[in-house]
Motif scaffolding. Structure first.
Motif, PDB file in Angstrom:
ATOM      1  N   SER A   1       0.794  -1.209  -0.213  1.00 25.77           N
ATOM      2  CA  SER A   1       0.040  -0.068  -0.028  1.00 25.77           C
ATOM      3  C   SER A   1       0.780   1.242   0.063  1.00 25.77           C
ATOM      4  N   ALA A   2       1.964   1.120   0.923  1.00 27.51           N
ATOM      5  CA  ALA A   2       2.675   2.382   0.869  1.00 27.51           C
ATOM      6  C   ALA A   2       3.675   2.556  -0.577  1.00 27.51           C
ATOM      7  N   CYS A   3       3.721   1.616  -1.115  1.00 25.21           N
ATOM      8  CA  CYS A   3       4.503   1.834  -2.423  1.00 25.21           C
ATOM      9  C   CYS A   3       3.484   2.305  -3.406  1.00 25.21           C
ATOM     10  N   ALA A   4       2.294   1.617  -3.592  1.00 23.56           N
ATOM     11  CA  ALA A   4       1.384   1.880  -4.356  1.00 23.56           C
ATOM     12  C   ALA A   4       1.070   3.367  -4.242  1.00 23.56           C
ATOM     13  N   CYS A   5       0.697   4.076  -3.228  1.00 18.93           N
ATOM     14  CA  CYS A   5       0.533   5.462  -2.932  1.00 18.93           C
ATOM     15  C   CYS A   5       1.587   6.128  -3.449  1.00 18.93           C
ATOM     16  N   HIS A   6       2.806   5.764  -3.062  1.00 22.93           N
ATOM     17  CA  HIS A   6       3.928   6.708  -3.764  1.00 22.93           C
ATOM     18  C   HIS A   6       4.092   6.579  -4.927  1.00 22.93           C
ATOM     19  N   ALA A   7       3.978   5.384  -5.520  1.00 19.56           N
ATOM     20  CA  ALA A   7       4.033   5.523  -7.037  1.00 19.56           C
ATOM     21  C   ALA A   7       2.996   6.015  -8.038  1.00 19.56           C
ATOM     22  N   GLY A   8       1.742   5.747  -7.384  1.00 21.55           N
ATOM     23  CA  GLY A   8       0.609   5.986  -8.084  1.00 21.55           C
ATOM     24  C   GLY A   8      -0.083   7.214  -8.127  1.00 21.55           C
ATOM     25  N   MET A   9       0.003   7.835  -6.765  1.00 22.54           N
ATOM     26  CA  MET A   9      -0.683   9.127  -6.788  1.00 22.54           C
ATOM     27  C   MET A   9      -0.178  10.378  -7.463  1.00 22.54           C
TER      28      MET A   9
ATOM     29  N   LEU B   1      -5.010   2.663  -2.500  1.00 26.60           N
ATOM     30  CA  LEU B   1      -5.058   1.777  -1.374  1.00 26.60           C
ATOM     31  C   LEU B   1      -6.601   0.969  -1.711  1.00 26.60           C
ATOM     32  N   CYS B   2      -7.329   1.656  -2.525  1.00 30.40           N
ATOM     33  CA  CYS B   2      -8.362   0.414  -2.988  1.00 30.40           C
ATOM     34  C   CYS B   2      -8.007  -0.430  -4.093  1.00 30.40           C
ATOM     35  N   GLU B   3      -6.945  -0.016  -4.722  1.00 30.75           N
ATOM     36  CA  GLU B   3      -6.475  -1.143  -5.601  1.00 30.75           C
ATOM     37  C   GLU B   3      -5.666  -2.282  -5.144  1.00 30.75           C
ATOM     38  N   VAL B   4      -4.925  -1.990  -3.945  1.00 29.99           N
ATOM     39  CA  VAL B   4      -4.256  -3.067  -3.235  1.00 29.99           C
ATOM     40  C   VAL B   4      -5.320  -3.973  -2.458  1.00 29.99           C
ATOM     41  N   ALA B   5      -6.268  -3.246  -2.058  1.00 32.72           N
ATOM     42  CA  ALA B   5      -7.265  -4.015  -1.201  1.00 32.72           C
ATOM     43  C   ALA B   5      -8.279  -4.589  -2.135  1.00 32.72           C
ATOM     44  N   ASP B   6      -8.441  -4.353  -3.483  1.00 28.89           N
ATOM     45  CA  ASP B   6      -9.217  -4.799  -4.322  1.00 28.89           C
ATOM     46  C   ASP B   6     -10.843  -4.380  -3.975  1.00 28.89           C
ATOM     47  N   ALA B   7     -10.922  -3.321  -3.619  1.00 31.26           N
ATOM     48  CA  ALA B   7     -12.124  -2.594  -3.206  1.00 31.26           C
ATOM     49  C   ALA B   7     -12.777  -1.610  -4.169  1.00 31.26           C
ATOM     50  N   ASP B   8     -14.108  -1.589  -4.188  1.00 29.37           N
ATOM     51  CA  ASP B   8     -14.580  -0.758  -5.034  1.00 29.37           C
ATOM     52  C   ASP B   8     -14.740   0.594  -4.407  1.00 29.37           C
ATOM     53  N   LEU B   9     -14.360   1.423  -4.894  1.00 23.25           N
ATOM     54  CA  LEU B   9     -14.381   2.939  -4.450  1.00 23.25           C
ATOM     55  C   LEU B   9     -15.474   3.801  -5.073  1.00 23.25           C
ATOM     56  N   ARG B  10     -16.377   4.434  -4.207  1.00 23.35           N
ATOM     57  CA  ARG B  10     -17.522   5.292  -4.721  1.00 23.35           C
ATOM     58  C   ARG B  10     -17.473   6.507  -3.763  1.00 23.35           C
ATOM     59  N   VAL B  11     -17.353   7.655  -4.646  1.00 23.74           N
ATOM     60  CA  VAL B  11     -17.156   9.017  -4.108  1.00 23.74           C
ATOM     61  C   VAL B  11     -18.548   9.623  -4.101  1.00 23.74           C
ATOM     62  N   TYR B  12     -19.157  10.187  -3.069  1.00 18.23           N
ATOM     63  CA  TYR B  12     -20.431  11.005  -2.866  1.00 18.23           C
ATOM     64  C   TYR B  12     -20.189  12.413  -2.683  1.00 18.23           C
ATOM     65  N   GLU B  13     -20.540  13.293  -3.566  1.00 16.34           N
ATOM     66  CA  GLU B  13     -20.384  14.575  -3.493  1.00 16.34           C
ATOM     67  C   GLU B  13     -21.672  15.296  -2.898  1.00 16.34           C
ATOM     68  N   LEU B  14     -21.788  15.976  -1.776  1.00 16.65           N
ATOM     69  CA  LEU B  14     -22.860  16.649  -1.157  1.00 16.65           C
ATOM     70  C   LEU B  14     -22.793  18.020  -1.666  1.00 16.65           C
ATOM     71  N   ASP B  15     -23.420  18.507  -2.870  1.00 15.18           N
ATOM     72  CA  ASP B  15     -23.552  19.994  -3.382  1.00 15.18           C
ATOM     73  C   ASP B  15     -22.194  20.624  -2.660  1.00 15.18           C
ATOM     74  N   LEU B  16     -21.150  20.755  -3.467  1.00 13.30           N
ATOM     75  CA  LEU B  16     -20.080  21.184  -3.083  1.00 13.30           C
ATOM     76  C   LEU B  16     -20.156  22.719  -3.342  1.00 13.30           C
ATOM     77  N   ASP B  17     -20.874  23.305  -3.932  1.00 13.77           N
ATOM     78  CA  ASP B  17     -21.099  24.476  -4.328  1.00 13.77           C
ATOM     79  C   ASP B  17     -21.904  25.227  -3.258  1.00 13.77           C
ATOM     80  N   THR B  18     -22.467  24.462  -2.322  1.00  9.76           N
ATOM     81  CA  THR B  18     -23.248  25.051  -1.212  1.00  9.76           C
ATOM     82  C   THR B  18     -22.754  24.548   0.110  1.00  9.76           C
ATOM     83  N   PRO B  19     -21.841  25.333   0.508  1.00  8.76           N
ATOM     84  CA  PRO B  19     -21.203  24.812   1.936  1.00  8.76           C
ATOM     85  C   PRO B  19     -22.512  25.065   3.082  1.00  8.76           C
TER      86      PRO B  19
END
Lengths: 320, 320
Positions: free
Chosen positions: A299-307, B88-106
């Motif tokens: 994970s450390a190496c993946a962050c470093h190389a991939g970010m 980190l999701c790639e190393v964990a083989d995890a599905d990443l979902r990003v949810y935006e909550l109306d960023l233009d309206t703080p």
């Protein structure tokens, strides 16, 4: 160490899209990997877990909760894929190698004299060096050997002083009487091998066992081959400590993967100045903690190389 | 909780080829996963990382080292695959979902009154519930929101008392003046919203933000859907703590993935009685610590499901 690769890692780290230092030890790991692999960015596509197994004469003194036959039975279990380390290697996508060191011939009982002859000890070290092959990018080390937490205790006592009880713990789970036998065996071992004190390789020979000598050999070979090393728990770290006592920089290419519950491990970590990556209350040996930490290094190496860098991603840097 | 599944896990654990307890917290995790998934053995083939992003009115008070625009820029970075959590999701083989909550309206500036209206707060919670879909077997939660360590500090202060400075840290890395502004904002927030004290959901509404409300919603939905949850660092745990204050058992299906460097996290962990899995000096947010811990949970479940029993492997049990 390749300081240019380490410096390149440090410079890239500063540009990645995160506050400086926000990945904590993952940043330290990425720089350490580059420094000791001698390449930037470092890679962990081919990690290996090497588990060395040996038998101990001192086991006959009733220092373990399990009979000595369990060493060979567990090696069979490793080969059949049924042990914890097999599952952990699968999750880490690591190559597992198990090295048996003549299980039918235990070391001599160290309460009566040296566990190994000089030639046997050197052969075991040389055998351990075989675990380092071209292409391995990270080596996680572990051991299996009924009685070896007693051997580790005697080894640490010889290397770092203190009292026998400071270095002796429950191991696989001995009861109070077993603990008393362990402490007595360690004390008897030190008395029977007075020349081991303050002579690291002599201490290794006197207290053994073969699997611990093999681990010391593997650590040396990894250094030459530019392979960073993850050390497992108490017995594995004790074997590594032999090299530390010979040269305080000898373990700079090693990280300790986890803090074992075995109380001697804490003292040992303080003595060699290492902070483990994980602290999950484990005390299994067989390379389990080291295997578990592989994904942290990945994970450390993946962050470093991939970010992305701030510039690449168009993210504003500090300062409102 | 499915106590039958938990009991089945405990019974199998005792038969696996290792000394009792030798896998430490990995054993605890395997039992916890079975209990909250309601199946034995538990599975982690489909882990998800859900990162919620929101903007905070209080950011205008100079409480962060970064401008508020960074929230949206980092969301773009997540979508482009350039952030730490992507790797980190790639190393964990995890599905990443990003949810935006109306960023233009703080949210509104909580130093002047409630950050959110009741309806907005409820909508954000409902939005968070969407992160829990059929088939997800483990949910790792995280947040992105410039200013949200200040919101988390105010929230914790309202929930657990103490002083503003106990809950306020450097966040992304503010200097001393920034710290003073953060502490002042938290104090002003408590003064401007006295009704938030000792009323957990009112505290959530008053100090926000939208992403923290969404996290609280996701935790609730996960409980209903039998999905165990990994909580990330300070802001994420603060959102979870709202539920804890409402019901002390409300976070039993959650583990805290890592201990953040942010000093308020330690106080918060003590308040909710959770011991994190990892302690690697991280303080990034964006679900990074939770994503990193997924492989620990996978490893625990793999050991539990895959290891041989003493009987299967022909390994001798205790007793010399």
């Amino acid at each position: 160490p390749d300081l240019d690769a380490g410096t390149a890692a440090l410079q890239r780290e500063r540009q990645l899209t995160k506050p400086a230092g926000a990945l904590g030890r993952l940043e330290e790991i990425a720089q350490w990997m580059a420094t000791w692999q001698g390449q930037h960015p470092a890679e962990v596509r081919r990690p290996r877990v090497a588990v060395f197994a040996g038998n101990h004469g001192v086991a006959a003194r009733g220092v373990s909760a399990y009979p000595a036959a369990v060493t060979a039975q567990m090696v069979q279990n490793f080969q059949n894929g049924g042990a914890a380390v097999n599952q952990l290697c699968e999750v880490a996508d690591a190559d597992l190698r198990v090295y048996e060191l003549d299980l039918d011939t235990p070391t001599a009982d160290f309460t009566e004299g040296p566990a190994m002859g000089e030639e046997d000890c050197c052969q075991a070290m040389a055998y351990g060096m075989m675990a380092v092959e071209t292409g391995v990018q990270l080596l996680a080390l572990g051991e299996m050997g009924i009685g070896n937490s007693t051997a580790a205790a005697a080894l640490c006592h010889a290397l770092f002083g203190g009292e026998a009880k400071d270095w002796t713990g429950r191991g696989t789970g001995v009861d109070d009487e077993g603990m008393a036998r362990k402490v007595a065996a360690v004390e008897a071992g030190l008395a029977a091998n007075p020349q081991a004190k303050d002579d690291p390789f002599e201490a290794l020979r006197c207290f053994g066992g073969y699997e611990l000598a093999a681990i010391a050999g593997a650590i040396l070979a990894a250094r030459m081959a530019r392979v960073p090393v993850l050390l497992d728990g108490y017995a594995c770290t004790a074997a590594a400590a032999v090299l530390f006592k010979a040269d305080r920089r000898a373990l700079d290419h090693c990280m300790v993967a986890h803090r074992s519950v075995e109380p001697g491990h804490d003292h040992l970590l303080a003595a060699i100045g290492k902070e483990p990556l994980l602290d999950l209350g484990m005390r299994l040996g067989e390379g389990s903690g080291a295997a578990l930490a592989i994904n942290i290094v990945k994970s450390a190496c993946a962050c470093h190389a991939g970010m992305a860098t701030f510039a690449d991603a168009g993210v504003s840097t500090r300062g409102v």
